[in-house]
Write an enzyme that holds these catalytic residues in place. Sequence first.
Site, PDB file in Angstrom:
ATOM      1  CE  LYS A   1      19.215  12.187 -40.367  1.00 22.64           C
ATOM      2  NZ  LYS A   1      20.684  12.727 -39.732  1.00 22.64           N
ATOM      3  CG  ASN A   2      22.757  14.203 -36.886  1.00 21.30           C
ATOM      4  OD1 ASN A   2      21.775  13.072 -37.774  1.00 21.30           O
ATOM      5  ND2 ASN A   2      22.808  14.958 -37.183  1.00 21.30           N
TER       6      ASN A   2
ATOM      7  CB  CYS B   1      23.044  14.338 -47.375  1.00 23.78           C
ATOM      8  SG  CYS B   1      20.872  13.949 -46.887  1.00 23.78           S
TER       9      CYS B   1
ATOM     10  NE  ARG C   1      28.626  13.827 -44.927  1.00 25.66           N
ATOM     11  CZ  ARG C   1      27.450  13.775 -44.553  1.00 25.66           C
ATOM     12  NH1 ARG C   1      26.219  13.949 -45.591  1.00 25.66           N
ATOM     13  NH2 ARG C   1      27.076  14.166 -43.567  1.00 25.66           N
TER      14      ARG C   1
ATOM     15  CG  ASP D   1      22.295  18.998 -39.962  1.00 24.73           C
ATOM     16  OD1 ASP D   1      23.381  19.157 -41.027  1.00 24.73           O
ATOM     17  OD2 ASP D   1      22.357  18.818 -39.567  1.00 24.73           O
TER      18      ASP D   1
ATOM     19  NE  ARG E   1      18.817  10.205 -44.973  1.00 22.57           N
ATOM     20  CZ  ARG E   1      19.581  10.282 -45.320  1.00 22.57           C
ATOM     21  NH1 ARG E   1      20.155  11.400 -46.163  1.00 22.57           N
ATOM     22  NH2 ARG E   1      20.275  10.005 -44.124  1.00 22.57           N
TER      23      ARG E   1
HETATM   24  C1  UD1 Z   1      27.843  14.823 -38.610  1.00 17.68           C
HETATM   25  C2  UD1 Z   1      25.724  14.975 -38.817  1.00 17.68           C
HETATM   26  C3  UD1 Z   1      24.917  15.586 -39.822  1.00 17.68           C
HETATM   27  C4  UD1 Z   1      25.811  17.448 -39.552  1.00 17.68           C
HETATM   28  C5  UD1 Z   1      27.482  17.113 -39.045  1.00 17.68           C
HETATM   29  C6  UD1 Z   1      28.041  18.573 -39.131  1.00 17.68           C
HETATM   30  C7  UD1 Z   1      25.155  12.647 -38.327  1.00 17.68           C
HETATM   31  C8  UD1 Z   1      24.299  10.899 -38.780  1.00 17.68           C
HETATM   32  N1  UD1 Z   1      25.332  13.472 -39.207  1.00 17.68           N
HETATM   33  O1  UD1 Z   1      27.718  14.639 -40.342  1.00 17.68           O
HETATM   34  O2  UD1 Z   1      23.338  15.957 -39.572  1.00 17.68           O
HETATM   35  O3  UD1 Z   1      25.907  17.550 -40.903  1.00 17.68           O
HETATM   36  O4  UD1 Z   1      27.459  15.936 -38.267  1.00 17.68           O
HETATM   37  O5  UD1 Z   1      27.230  18.667 -37.742  1.00 17.68           O
HETATM   38  O6  UD1 Z   1      25.157  12.661 -36.972  1.00 17.68           O
HETATM   39  N2  UD1 Z   1      35.615  14.707 -42.066  1.00 17.68           N
HETATM   40  C9  UD1 Z   1      36.214  14.853 -42.736  1.00 17.68           C
HETATM   41  N3  UD1 Z   1      36.851  13.746 -42.760  1.00 17.68           N
HETATM   42  C10 UD1 Z   1      36.367  12.949 -41.509  1.00 17.68           C
HETATM   43  C11 UD1 Z   1      35.311  13.297 -41.250  1.00 17.68           C
HETATM   44  C12 UD1 Z   1      34.727  13.953 -41.609  1.00 17.68           C
HETATM   45  O7  UD1 Z   1      37.457  15.392 -43.336  1.00 17.68           O
HETATM   46  O8  UD1 Z   1      36.866  11.755 -41.935  1.00 17.68           O
HETATM   47  C13 UD1 Z   1      34.729  16.309 -42.615  1.00 17.68           C
HETATM   48  C14 UD1 Z   1      33.679  16.349 -43.102  1.00 17.68           C
HETATM   49  O9  UD1 Z   1      33.823  16.617 -45.441  1.00 17.68           O
HETATM   50  C15 UD1 Z   1      33.412  18.107 -42.830  1.00 17.68           C
HETATM   51  C16 UD1 Z   1      33.542  17.825 -41.058  1.00 17.68           C
HETATM   52  O10 UD1 Z   1      34.353  17.093 -41.664  1.00 17.68           O
HETATM   53  O11 UD1 Z   1      33.737  18.753 -43.880  1.00 17.68           O
HETATM   54  C17 UD1 Z   1      33.072  18.198 -40.842  1.00 17.68           C
HETATM   55  O12 UD1 Z   1      31.943  16.585 -41.007  1.00 17.68           O
HETATM   56  P1  UD1 Z   1      31.486  15.483 -40.126  1.00 17.68           P
HETATM   57  O13 UD1 Z   1      31.358  16.223 -38.190  1.00 17.68           O
HETATM   58  O14 UD1 Z   1      32.413  14.316 -39.601  1.00 17.68           O
HETATM   59  O15 UD1 Z   1      30.467  15.384 -40.302  1.00 17.68           O
HETATM   60  P2  UD1 Z   1      29.130  13.946 -39.636  1.00 17.68           P
HETATM   61  O16 UD1 Z   1      29.449  12.827 -39.128  1.00 17.68           O
HETATM   62  O17 UD1 Z   1      29.183  12.972 -41.639  1.00 17.68           O
END
Ligand code: UD1
Length: 418
Positions: free
Chosen positions: A22-23, A117, A122, A305, A397
């Site tokens: 998925k990701n 989610c 986030r 996850d 999803r």
């Molecule tokens: C992606 C995955 C999700 C997984 C997560 C961590 C997808 C679609 N989703 O989510 O399944 O749980 O990686 O492996 O690929 N953060 C910030 N600022 C930002 C971006 C992130 O502070 O601009 C923080 C987030 O709040 C979190 C951490 O960084 O605490 C990691 O988030 P991130 O790796 O970005 O997760 P997602 O891309 O949302």
Amino acid sequence: MEYLLLKGKQQINGTIKVNGAKNAAVAILPAALLTRETVEVDNLPKITDIDKIIQILKSLGAVVTCTGKRSISIDSSGVNSFCPPPSIVNKFRASYYFMGSLLGRFGQVEIPMPGGCNLGPRPIDQHVKGFTALGAEVELKHGIVKIKAKKLIGTHIYLDVVSVGATINIMLAAARAEGKTVIENAAREPEIVDVANFLNAMGAQVVGTGTDVIKIQGVQELGRAEHSVIPDRIEAGTFMIAAAATRGEALVADVIPKHLDSVIAKLREVGNEVEVGPDWVRVKGNSRLSPADVKTFPYPGFPTDLQAPMIVLLTQADGTSFVTENVFEERFNHLCELRKMGAKIKLGGRTAIIEGGHELSGAPVKALDLRGGAAFIIAGLISKGETRLEGVEHIDRGYEKIEERFKLLGVNIERRQQ
Ligand code: UD1
């Protein structure tokens, strides 16, 4: 409204082939907008997040054709809009990849803040930091993010937080920028490597994915490509943990075992037998499970996850386990419902303290997020009595027809309509 109904005290037993990740897929399809040529993507999971991405692509003017059971072709030559429809974008997190891809294609994008989610806050500040460093102006007005650049110019970007989404989004925006972009403190997830392989198949020049420094030499145009999505390590891990928790046995096939190193190590540590082949993993659950200390981290650490399924497994260990969530500090929505099923879990800051050895009892529970939902299925299988699981739309999803998948593993789950 749909719900899942499952009887407790069922053991996993069987073989399952893992679907595409998925990701990775949710980033690869928006990336197709970076070219005017036709691309073909295979091994797509049939999940609702992918359906929504296809709807967005079509609404922007792309021609999406089904070319096989799990493959589509995308012709983006007619795409003329940089405004994905808010009604779809709002519904899932990965819609944020249209920021990077539309910015790369048109130099501008207007898109609402992504949904998805609820795992606590986030933010997208690291995405914005990347786009700004590449020369774009970003403003948020009335819930719409407007990003515009006269020209995207390669630069050095240091991410303050290791972020999967920001790393990929910057790669997308930088693929056609002028000059070279270097992302430091990049995330290293296998899905990022897969997206880079797709970009490179289109003619991009991305090196270093899988390490924390990624270099992107911008090119003027991208061309046609064919790509097959990597296996979903989270789907695989869910079935592996389910086999261990039910003291059953599962052969999880069509995986890249290296991507599952941290999960394999933990399953062995708590006492299960895990055999690893070239593209499969066999898990045999042990009747006695030891407690463990689990800490989630970005890849190659234990995946956030799989935190919820792992907590369910540890409710069956002989002793007290500690699970610390280091990626999304508030990702503990599932604990409340697990307590309804008899789990003895306390929360201290970011650490769940699980007192193992208590039998769970089936109950009506509600999935509040995707992975938490999958964990309730595992909890239902090990419980005494019947579990009725609502909120299936969250599970759909990211898991393809989850009840059918579990049926392949010898357990009985029904999807019903209310
Ligand atoms: C992606 C995955 C999700 C997984 C997560 C961590 C997808 C679609 N989703 O989510 O399944 O749980 O990686 O492996 O690929 N953060 C910030 N600022 C930002 C971006 C992130 O502070 O601009 C923080 C987030 O709040 C979190 C951490 O960084 O605490 C990691 O988030 P991130 O790796 O970005 O997760 P997602 O891309 O949302």
